[in-house]
Design a protein around this motif. Structure first.
Motif, PDB file in Angstrom:
ATOM      1  N   MET A  62       0.930  -1.144   0.082  1.00 18.85           N
ATOM      2  CA  MET A  62       0.077  -0.047   0.009  1.00 18.85           C
ATOM      3  C   MET A  62       0.706   1.191   0.071  1.00 18.85           C
ATOM      4  SD  MET A  62      -3.322  -0.689   2.060  1.00 18.85           S
ATOM      5  CE  MET A  62      -3.026  -0.986   3.681  1.00 18.85           C
ATOM      6  N   SER A  63       0.466   2.232  -0.659  1.00 16.59           N
ATOM      7  CA  SER A  63       1.177   3.600  -0.826  1.00 16.59           C
ATOM      8  C   SER A  63       0.389   4.499  -1.503  1.00 16.59           C
ATOM      9  CB  SER A  63       2.348   3.068  -1.613  1.00 16.59           C
ATOM     10  OG  SER A  63       2.081   2.864  -3.194  1.00 16.59           O
ATOM     11  N   ILE A  64       0.957   5.844  -1.212  1.00 14.49           N
ATOM     12  CA  ILE A  64       0.504   6.952  -1.863  1.00 14.49           C
ATOM     13  C   ILE A  64       1.573   7.500  -2.800  1.00 14.49           C
ATOM     14  CG2 ILE A  64      -0.190   9.402  -1.696  1.00 14.49           C
ATOM     15  CD1 ILE A  64      -0.826   8.641   1.059  1.00 14.49           C
ATOM     16  N   ILE A  65       1.182   7.745  -4.047  1.00 12.87           N
ATOM     17  CA  ILE A  65       2.084   8.082  -5.002  1.00 12.87           C
ATOM     18  C   ILE A  65       1.613   9.329  -5.803  1.00 12.87           C
ATOM     19  CG2 ILE A  65       3.137   7.780  -7.253  1.00 12.87           C
ATOM     20  CD1 ILE A  65       3.061   4.441  -6.528  1.00 12.87           C
ATOM     21  N   LEU A  66       2.543  10.307  -5.665  1.00 12.13           N
ATOM     22  CA  LEU A  66       1.967  11.699  -6.371  1.00 12.13           C
ATOM     23  C   LEU A  66       3.126  11.787  -7.718  1.00 12.13           C
ATOM     24  CD1 LEU A  66       1.688  12.044  -3.243  1.00 12.13           C
ATOM     25  CD2 LEU A  66       1.566  14.656  -3.928  1.00 12.13           C
ATOM     26  N   ASN A  67       2.229  12.114  -8.635  1.00  9.07           N
ATOM     27  CA  ASN A  67       3.118  12.181  -9.813  1.00  9.07           C
ATOM     28  C   ASN A  67       2.842  13.294 -10.648  1.00  9.07           C
ATOM     29  OD1 ASN A  67       4.421  11.157 -12.338  1.00  9.07           O
ATOM     30  ND2 ASN A  67       2.780  10.499 -13.289  1.00  9.07           N
ATOM     31  N   ASN A  68       4.075  14.212 -10.592  1.00  9.16           N
ATOM     32  CA  ASN A  68       3.691  15.507 -11.321  1.00  9.16           C
ATOM     33  C   ASN A  68       2.802  16.446 -10.773  1.00  9.16           C
ATOM     34  OD1 ASN A  68       6.085  16.140 -13.220  1.00  9.16           O
ATOM     35  ND2 ASN A  68       5.416  14.429 -14.320  1.00  9.16           N
ATOM     36  N   VAL A  69       2.559  16.453  -9.362  1.00  9.61           N
ATOM     37  CA  VAL A  69       1.463  17.116  -8.905  1.00  9.61           C
ATOM     38  C   VAL A  69       1.681  18.726  -8.934  1.00  9.61           C
ATOM     39  CG1 VAL A  69      -0.271  17.629  -6.939  1.00  9.61           C
ATOM     40  CG2 VAL A  69       0.426  15.218  -7.899  1.00  9.61           C
ATOM     41  N   SER A  70       0.652  19.632  -9.408  1.00 12.18           N
ATOM     42  CA  SER A  70       0.809  20.952  -9.390  1.00 12.18           C
ATOM     43  C   SER A  70      -0.423  21.612  -8.813  1.00 12.18           C
ATOM     44  CB  SER A  70       1.216  21.365 -10.737  1.00 12.18           C
ATOM     45  OG  SER A  70       2.291  21.030 -11.086  1.00 12.18           O
ATOM     46  N   TYR A  71      -0.343  22.709  -8.198  1.00 14.36           N
ATOM     47  CA  TYR A  71      -1.685  23.406  -7.802  1.00 14.36           C
ATOM     48  C   TYR A  71      -1.203  24.863  -7.804  1.00 14.36           C
ATOM     49  CZ  TYR A  71      -5.519  24.682  -5.417  1.00 14.36           C
ATOM     50  OH  TYR A  71      -6.769  25.125  -4.681  1.00 14.36           O
ATOM     51  N   THR A  72      -2.292  25.526  -8.176  1.00 10.02           N
ATOM     52  CA  THR A  72      -2.418  27.066  -8.035  1.00 10.02           C
ATOM     53  C   THR A  72      -3.284  27.681  -7.475  1.00 10.02           C
ATOM     54  OG1 THR A  72      -1.339  26.625 -10.247  1.00 10.02           O
ATOM     55  CG2 THR A  72      -1.794  28.818  -9.747  1.00 10.02           C
ATOM     56  N   TYR A  73      -3.103  28.592  -6.770  1.00  5.99           N
ATOM     57  CA  TYR A  73      -4.073  29.340  -6.055  1.00  5.99           C
ATOM     58  C   TYR A  73      -4.694  30.477  -7.057  1.00  5.99           C
ATOM     59  CZ  TYR A  73      -3.481  27.092  -1.413  1.00  5.99           C
ATOM     60  OH  TYR A  73      -3.473  26.155  -0.462  1.00  5.99           O
ATOM     61  N   GLY A  74      -5.828  30.701  -6.702  1.00  5.39           N
ATOM     62  CA  GLY A  74      -6.454  31.803  -7.479  1.00  5.39           C
ATOM     63  C   GLY A  74      -6.067  31.946  -8.939  1.00  5.39           C
ATOM     64  N   GLU A  75      -6.094  30.772  -9.411  1.00  2.32           N
ATOM     65  CA  GLU A  75      -5.762  30.755 -10.943  1.00  2.32           C
ATOM     66  C   GLU A  75      -6.454  31.931 -11.763  1.00  2.32           C
ATOM     67  OE1 GLU A  75      -5.961  27.085 -12.611  1.00  2.32           O
ATOM     68  OE2 GLU A  75      -4.118  27.334 -13.782  1.00  2.32           O
ATOM     69  N   GLY A  76      -5.768  32.723 -12.537  1.00  5.99           N
ATOM     70  CA  GLY A  76      -6.496  33.707 -13.403  1.00  5.99           C
ATOM     71  C   GLY A  76      -6.926  34.924 -12.646  1.00  5.99           C
ATOM     72  N   THR A  77      -6.411  35.026 -11.265  1.00  5.98           N
ATOM     73  CA  THR A  77      -6.633  36.371 -10.740  1.00  5.98           C
ATOM     74  C   THR A  77      -5.221  37.109 -10.333  1.00  5.98           C
ATOM     75  OG1 THR A  77      -6.461  35.588  -8.459  1.00  5.98           O
ATOM     76  CG2 THR A  77      -8.441  35.367  -9.499  1.00  5.98           C
ATOM     77  N   ALA A  78      -5.452  38.336  -9.813  1.00  7.74           N
ATOM     78  CA  ALA A  78      -4.136  38.985  -9.568  1.00  7.74           C
ATOM     79  C   ALA A  78      -3.478  38.249  -8.533  1.00  7.74           C
ATOM     80  CB  ALA A  78      -4.631  40.540  -8.855  1.00  7.74           C
ATOM     81  N   TYR A  79      -3.827  37.469  -7.691  1.00  3.49           N
ATOM     82  CA  TYR A  79      -3.350  36.883  -6.729  1.00  3.49           C
ATOM     83  C   TYR A  79      -2.725  35.450  -6.814  1.00  3.49           C
ATOM     84  CZ  TYR A  79      -5.206  40.568  -3.850  1.00  3.49           C
ATOM     85  OH  TYR A  79      -5.563  41.767  -3.251  1.00  3.49           O
ATOM     86  N   GLU A  80      -2.880  35.285  -8.033  1.00  4.03           N
ATOM     87  CA  GLU A  80      -2.252  33.815  -8.755  1.00  4.03           C
ATOM     88  C   GLU A  80      -0.956  33.340  -8.054  1.00  4.03           C
ATOM     89  OE1 GLU A  80      -3.094  32.892 -12.595  1.00  4.03           O
ATOM     90  OE2 GLU A  80      -1.028  31.842 -12.764  1.00  4.03           O
ATOM     91  N   MET A  81      -1.078  32.246  -7.411  1.00  6.82           N
ATOM     92  CA  MET A  81       0.214  31.660  -6.711  1.00  6.82           C
ATOM     93  C   MET A  81       0.240  30.358  -6.789  1.00  6.82           C
ATOM     94  SD  MET A  81       1.794  31.523  -3.197  1.00  6.82           S
ATOM     95  CE  MET A  81       0.651  30.553  -2.547  1.00  6.82           C
ATOM     96  N   GLN A  82       1.304  29.948  -7.389  1.00 10.22           N
ATOM     97  CA  GLN A  82       1.763  28.226  -7.898  1.00 10.22           C
ATOM     98  C   GLN A  82       2.309  27.955  -6.436  1.00 10.22           C
ATOM     99  OE1 GLN A  82       4.002  27.076 -11.212  1.00 10.22           O
ATOM    100  NE2 GLN A  82       3.125  25.280 -10.971  1.00 10.22           N
ATOM    101  N   ALA A  83       1.453  27.008  -5.667  1.00 12.02           N
ATOM    102  CA  ALA A  83       1.713  26.486  -4.372  1.00 12.02           C
ATOM    103  C   ALA A  83       2.448  24.940  -4.429  1.00 12.02           C
ATOM    104  CB  ALA A  83       0.541  26.399  -3.499  1.00 12.02           C
TER     105      ALA A  83
END
Lengths: 267, 281, 288
Positions: free
Chosen positions: B1-22
């Motif tokens: 059993m395991s958790i695998i993350l593959n190339n995971v990206s997340y961006t806050y407030g996409e398309g707004t002035a506060y866009e930030m890639q977390a």
């Protein structure tokens, strides 16, 4: 999500609008709201539009930023528009199906309502974006000062308002976190009937209230520690006194309102 | 059993002035039974990362596999995932809401769909595991001390019997003894139950003492990933991203520079002590 | 008499039932004596619930002693007419950075204290600028506090107190909710105020590292002062500190462990530099 609300947020800049006395801006917002319900016809609409564009131009707040404030109320706007669209009686029927009728008047009303609401939000946000909440409440306090003679606690009310404005973003963020924490314990805020959903809010609301009370308690203590003893004997960092530009702004406001009324009466 | 993350990206407030890639293309594998520490300064993406692991946040791109299944798939039960990957938030005592401690801990199991009896059994077990004294079970949670409240909140997550337990700074605001008690409790669960544990922490000393593997986050990316000894070898790089190595690591380097043949990658007081004493034998 | 002096200070939390009868009495501060000289950097250590915050709140007249007397610059905090002077002399910074910032713009918050004191407008602006500069936050003067980090918010809170021109600052666990970087920021700001402006500092904390540079330490447990002395004296008593739910910095702990194992090290080593030097000395002697 909840963080997107820009209403009531200050946007720092050095524009002439920022420098105006908050009382002028409060009065201005009032005048503008009144004008939106007074104007009639295309010329009135044009004047209101020009005035708004002029404000947006000189207040140096990015247009994008203002429009974002519209997002949370889109549903309200759509609702109002639909309501007007279908429920305005009129002679010129454009569309008819069962109980649904759309008249020319309905289309007109819906369009005007939409414009009014949009202008209302953008117009008032020019005020809130260019005035810090503290200035705003200072302005209110001073403008309403005469009322304190008849026993209205003007200072206390304005202090409460400014504190509320400071803590709204904090409590919104906190709601977000508590919601997620309860979801991590299997809570569901989206499914079920209205009653079930209302009941499901308890695990969110109880911690939120507790936190709000704790913050209020802390804040009261911090204010006391900084010698706050109510409005008596306080001095002001920004004592309000009108300058030449404020009188100019009043003049502009009155001529604008006069213009709107004139257009309605004479055209 | 395991958790695998593959190339995971997340961006806050996409398309707004506060866009930030977390999160930026995070690839990770978390195996069953590991005890992992995640470190990184505030805003490095730690909190965003752990909220992806239990499906509270949804990756903008990339995939996350839980036991071989993509959690973004239409028919994947993400509500169940949240009970199998338990997440204890920072200051978890702020989420307590019930009239008694016992009822509060039952909240999770009841949401899972267990009946009152089974939920109660699980609550008892969780409270015992978290070391909450039995005489407190029917008290309101609000009168407890900070350390006790935190145990109750942790029990609230344990009651769902998660396979993986993630804790976001579980010792924040506790005094030294309270901190040691909570960390010992967590280490004990790892030892006794073989639970996979992911601990987010600001304290290099705590991480070095307890975990087997450290994941260092910086600017939304995995900066370093390895055993404490390996990771803290790079203390100069860690300083560049606003972190540090444990105090003893610096001391051991200092001793080595003074010509003493000590084990310079020691990361805990115990390791340092053994290594220094060896010199004097 | 020092700037702050306490004699047999007692504070009791009294709980009453609905009829107003006394339900329970909890003694949070139990016969505490303090004497703090102007310009000192004092640390009060103690675990959560040891009574240190209750003590702090009395220093600011937010709580009034149940028994005993507390003087702030010679003024008895029990007297109602002294309260304002007490609060001006000994300003207070609290634990939660969010819950003590009142205004939505940094500079307006710093001006809140002077406004309450009725300081003239021009003077307020001067003080706001000075105190923001003293904590290195001037360039954030027009920012919203919500956009600042925890360490920055605490520095704003300190500036808010400094603008009232106190002689003493009481900080009640100002770093408990901060990350290590924030903690360092706040601590170095406080040390600088102490060094450069001669502000008396009373820092309440349970982080041992923050006590290393203190002029004098008090350790509290169950409302009493159970240990007091110089950092060296306090940190050489590792077992005693552990009994009071505290610990020592890693370098001190390692020195203590090594000494217990037989190495001839002196007591009260506080920093890793000291320990490294002492160990080198031992090693040179040993290899001879």
């Amino acid at each position: 999500m909840l963080r997107d609300i820009t209403l009531g947020q200050y946007y720092p800049a050095d524009s002439p609008v920022h420098k105006l006395d908050p009382r002028v801006k409060l009065f201005g917002a009032l005048v503008y709201i009144v004008s939106l319900f007074v104007f009639r016809g295309i010329f009135g609409f044009l004047l209101a539009t020009i005035f708004l564009l002029f404000l947006i131009k000189i207040c140096q707040v990015p247009f994008r930023f203002m429009v974002k404030g519209l997002k949370p109320i889109v549903i309200l706007m759509v609702f109002t528009a639909v309501f007007n669209l279908f429920l305005t009686p009129g002679k010129q029927v454009l569309f008819h199906y069962g109980i649904l009728t759309i008249t020319m008047e309905g289309v007109k009303n819906a369009a005007f309502m939409l414009v009014r609401l949009t202008y209302l939000i953008v117009g008032t946000s020019v005020m809130t974006l260019t005035t810090t909440p503290n200035q705003l409440t200072d302005g209110l306090e001073k403008a309403l000062k005469p009322l304190s003679k008849v026993g209205v606690p003007v200072h206390a009310v304005s202090m409460m308002m400014s504190i509320a404005l400071r803590f709204i973003p904090i409590l919104i963020e906190e709601t977000d976190i508590i919601m997620k924490a309860q979801m991590a314990r299997g809570a569901d805020f989206e499914e079920g009937s209205l009653i079930v959903r209302a009941k499901n809010m308890i695990p969110l609301l109880v911690p939120l209230f507790i936190s709000a009370f704790r913050r209020a308690d802390d804040l009261a203590m911090a204010m006391e520690a900084r010698c706050y003893e109510g409005g008596e004997g306080r001095s002001k960092m920004r004592p309000l006194s009108y300058r030449r530009m404020d009188y100019g702004a009043y003049l502009l406001l009155f001529s604008y309102l006069g213009g709107i009324i004139a257009l309605r009466v004479f055209l | 059993m395991s958790i695998i993350l593959n190339n995971v990206s997340y961006t806050y407030g996409e398309g707004t002035a506060y866009e930030m890639q977390a999160l930026k293309n995070v690839t990770l594998k978390i195996d069953d039974g590991e005890f992992i520490g995640i470190i990184g300064h505030t805003g490095s993406g730690k909190s965003t990362l752990i909220q992806h692991l239990n499906g509270l946040m949804k990756a903008v791109s990339g995939e996350i596999y839980f036991n071989g299944r993509d959690i973004s798939e239409e028919d994947f039960d993400r509500k169940e995932l949240r009970t199998r990957v338990g997440l204890v938030f920072q200051y978890p005592e702020h989420q307590l809401f019930e009239t008694t401690i016992f009822n509060d801990v039952c909240f999770g199991p009841i949401n899972q769909g267990f009946d009152k009896n089974e939920a109660g059994l699980r609550a008892f077990e969780a409270l015992r595991m978290a070391g909450v004294p039995e005489k407190l079970y029917y008290q309101p949670p609000f009168d407890l001390s900070g350390g006790q409240k935190r145990r109750v909140a942790i029990a609230g997550v344990l009651a769902m019997k998660p396979e993986v337990l993630i804790l976001d700074e579980p010792t924040a605001g506790l005094d030294p003894k309270g901190r040691d008690e909570i960390l010992d409790l967590i280490a004990g669960m790892h030892r006794a139950k073989g639970m996979t544990i992911i601990l987010v922490s600001h304290s290099m000393e705590d991480v070095a003492k307890y975990v087997q593997r450290i994941i260092v986050m910086d600017d939304g990316q995995v900066f370093l990933d390895g055993a404490p000894r390996e990771v803290f070898k790079y203390y100069e790089q860690l300083e560049k991203i606003g972190l540090k190595a444990p105090e003893v690591t610096y001391l051991m380097h200092d001793l080595k520079n003074r010509g003493m043949a000590v084990d310079w990658d020691a990361t805990t007081v115990e390791e340092a002590k053994q290594s220094i004493l060896k010199l004097f034998q | 008499m020092g700037i702050i002096k306490a004699s047999k200070l007692v504070f009791e939390y009294i709980r009453r039932d609905e009829e107003g009868n006394v339900d329970s009495i909890q003694t949070a501060v139990d016969h505490v004596d303090l004497d703090v000289n102007e310009g000192d950097f004092i640390v009060i250590l103690g675990h959560n619930g040891s009574g240190k915050s209750t003590l702090a709140k009395q220093l600011n007249a937010l709580l009034i002693p149940s028994e005993g007397t507390l003087w702030v610059e010679g003024k008895d905090t029990k007297e109602r007419e002294n309260v304002r002077d007490v609060r001006r002399t000994a300003g207070m910074v609290f634990q939660n950075p969010d819950n003590q910032i009142i205004a939505s713009v940094v500079e307006e918050d710093v001006g809140f204290g002077p406004e309450n004191l009725g300081v003239p407008t021009e003077e307020i602006w001067k003080r706001v600028e000075e105190s923001l500069t003293s904590v290195g936050m001037l360039k954030f003067r027009r920012h919203s506090p919500n956009k600042l980090s925890g360490g920055q918010k605490q520095r704003v809170a300190i500036a808010g107190v400094m603008a009232m021109e106190p002689k003493c600052i009481v900080l009640d666990e100002p770093t408990a909710m901060l990350d290590p970087n924030g903690r360092r920021e706040v601590l170095s700001a406080v040390h600088e105020l102490n060094r450069k402006k001669g502000i008396t500092v009373i820092l309440i904390t349970h982080y041992m590292e923050e006590a290393v540079d203190a002029d004098y330490i008090y350790v509290m447990d169950e409302g009493k002062v159970v240990m007091e002395g110089l950092p060296k004296e306090i940190f050489s008593q590792v077992e005693e500190l552990k009994r009071h739910r505290l610990d020592v910095p890693q370098a001190t702990l390692l020195a203590y462990e090594l000494k217990k194992a037989g190495l001839p090290l002196p007591d009260g080593i506080l920093t890793r530099q000291e320990l490294a030097e002492e160990l080198e000395r031992c090693y040179v002697n040993y290899t001879k």
